[in-house]
Design a protein around this motif. Structure first.
Motif, mmCIF file in Angstrom:
data_model
loop_
_atom_site.group_PDB
_atom_site.id
_atom_site.type_symbol
_atom_site.label_atom_id
_atom_site.label_comp_id
_atom_site.label_asym_id
_atom_site.label_seq_id
_atom_site.Cartn_x
_atom_site.Cartn_y
_atom_site.Cartn_z
ATOM 1 N N ARG A 32 -31.010 -24.574 18.581
ATOM 2 C CA ARG A 32 -30.463 -23.811 17.452
ATOM 3 C C ARG A 32 -30.698 -24.563 16.143
ATOM 4 O O ARG A 32 -31.016 -23.959 15.111
ATOM 5 C CB ARG A 32 -28.965 -23.568 17.664
ATOM 6 N N ASP A 37 -32.151 -19.788 15.053
ATOM 7 C CA ASP A 37 -31.992 -18.401 15.518
ATOM 8 C C ASP A 37 -31.287 -18.407 16.874
ATOM 9 O O ASP A 37 -31.680 -19.147 17.785
ATOM 10 C CB ASP A 37 -33.349 -17.718 15.646
ATOM 11 N N TRP A 39 -30.957 -16.038 19.414
ATOM 12 C CA TRP A 39 -31.616 -15.518 20.606
ATOM 13 C C TRP A 39 -32.792 -16.380 21.049
ATOM 14 O O TRP A 39 -32.960 -16.657 22.244
ATOM 15 C CB TRP A 39 -32.083 -14.086 20.378
ATOM 16 N N GLU A 43 -32.937 -18.430 24.634
ATOM 17 C CA GLU A 43 -34.018 -18.232 25.594
ATOM 18 C C GLU A 43 -34.742 -19.540 25.908
ATOM 19 O O GLU A 43 -35.044 -19.836 27.072
ATOM 20 C CB GLU A 43 -35.003 -17.195 25.069
ATOM 21 N N VAL A 59 -31.946 -13.394 29.075
ATOM 22 C CA VAL A 59 -31.567 -13.235 27.671
ATOM 23 C C VAL A 59 -31.904 -11.831 27.171
ATOM 24 O O VAL A 59 -31.204 -11.290 26.312
ATOM 25 C CB VAL A 59 -32.267 -14.305 26.808
ATOM 26 N N LYS A 63 -29.555 -9.110 24.906
ATOM 27 C CA LYS A 63 -30.220 -8.879 23.620
ATOM 28 C C LYS A 63 -30.453 -7.383 23.410
ATOM 29 O O LYS A 63 -30.285 -6.852 22.305
ATOM 30 C CB LYS A 63 -31.545 -9.636 23.595
ATOM 31 N N SER A 142 -34.339 -2.364 19.860
ATOM 32 C CA SER A 142 -34.697 -3.715 19.420
ATOM 33 C C SER A 142 -35.820 -3.718 18.386
ATOM 34 O O SER A 142 -35.960 -4.683 17.624
ATOM 35 C CB SER A 142 -35.108 -4.575 20.625
ATOM 36 N N VAL A 146 -34.143 -6.111 15.802
ATOM 37 C CA VAL A 146 -34.637 -7.489 15.931
ATOM 38 C C VAL A 146 -35.883 -7.635 15.049
ATOM 39 O O VAL A 146 -37.018 -7.549 15.526
ATOM 40 C CB VAL A 146 -34.961 -7.839 17.399
ATOM 41 N N ARG A 158 -41.817 -10.972 15.616
ATOM 42 C CA ARG A 158 -41.270 -10.240 16.754
ATOM 43 C C ARG A 158 -41.846 -8.841 16.888
ATOM 44 O O ARG A 158 -42.320 -8.241 15.926
ATOM 45 C CB ARG A 158 -39.740 -10.124 16.608
ATOM 46 N N LEU A 161 -37.958 -6.530 21.960
ATOM 47 C CA LEU A 161 -37.818 -7.373 23.149
ATOM 48 C C LEU A 161 -39.163 -7.700 23.777
ATOM 49 O O LEU A 161 -39.237 -8.519 24.694
ATOM 50 C CB LEU A 161 -36.959 -6.652 24.205
#
Length: 261
Positions: A32, A37, A39, A43, A59, A63, A142, A146, A158, A161
């Motif tokens: 972290r 972040d 997530w 993971e 995860v 999520k 997501s 996300v 990203r 997912l």
């Protein structure tokens, strides 16, 4: 009875995942601090114990739940240092069709199973249909819940997912706004010869050249040795400017103006 067994198995898997998370909490805190972040750090921490594929699944489920909650809550204000990419996505209609097929198949299977000599079959099929619908809803949600994220240490690129890449600022050699068509004009992650593209609406809008190779993660498979990364972005100029600003503080990277094509 079998439905109860399936639900129990899911609960046990979640408990196993929770136990793994507790075991790696110190690694999570270290990640972290590195990534900034939640997530991604979770993971990576789980992957040190369970492996990358299992970590992605463990995860990915919560999520996806979180993404559904955020979409249902209709959060309109984007978090700081995040950049959306899903406005041009083709996936909405596809997911609606898939969701409807799951619903119709689930209802049909439950009705048909009532005429069969297995009383356990109806609740089992219902549980499976609901579980599949939740996963589909999470994957779709997501894409908007996300987004790309810029942290103090790097960029998290990203595709909901389904794809993710961590790019440290010191790895960025050049960034520019440049439109490119994905293979077959499709959405998703495409990797070939050290180049990766995360496309939305069949296009990417931002291109990064990298000093050092990175790893790009698909849903169940990772690709290493990537030295060029192309991304979708709703506002490519803003994303390029933000990446340039962060990267310049580390290595003097300059962004380029967007192409007009």
């Amino acid at each position: 009875m079998l439905a109860a067994i399936l639900i129990t198995a899911e609960v046990l898997l979640l408990l196993a995942g929770a136990l793994i998370v507790l075991r790696v909490r110190r690694r999570f805190l270290a990640f972290r601090q590195r990534f900034g972040d939640f997530w991604l750090s979770l993971e990576e921490a789980v992957a040190t114990t369970a492996g990358p594929v299992v970590a992605r699944l463990i995860v990915g489920e919560p999520k996806g739940w979180a993404a559904i909650v955020l979409r249902v809550a209709r959060r309109t204000e984007a978090p700081p240092c995040t950049y959306a990419y899903a406005a041009a996505s083709y996936q909405g209609l596809i997911f609606v069709v898939v969701f409807m097929l799951i619903a119709v198949e689930g209802v049909t299977s439950v009705v048909v199973s009532r005429f069969l000599p297995w009383p356990w079959l109806s609740p089992v099929l219902l549980v499976i249909s609901v579980y599949a619908a939740v996963w589909i809803g999470g994957i779709y949600s997501s894409l908007r819940a996300v987004p790309h994220r810029l942290t103090a240490k790097g960029l998290i690129a990203r595709y909901g997912l389904q794809a993710e890449a961590w790019i440290p600022w010191e790895s960025v050699h050049d960034v520019r706004a440049e439109t490119a068509i994905s293979p077959g004009g499709q959405d998703g992650l495409f990797v070939k010869d050290g180049s990766a593209a995360i496309a939305v609406g069949g296009k990417t809008k931002v291109a990064l050249r990298l000093r050092t190779p990175i790893v790009v993660k698909g849903f169940l498979r990772s690709t290493s040795g990537v030295t060029e990364l192309r991304l979708a972005a709703d506002d490519p100029a803003a994303l390029v400017a933000a990446i340039s600003q962060h990267a310049q503080e580390v290595s003097g990277v300059a962004g380029r103006e967007p192409d007009r094509g």
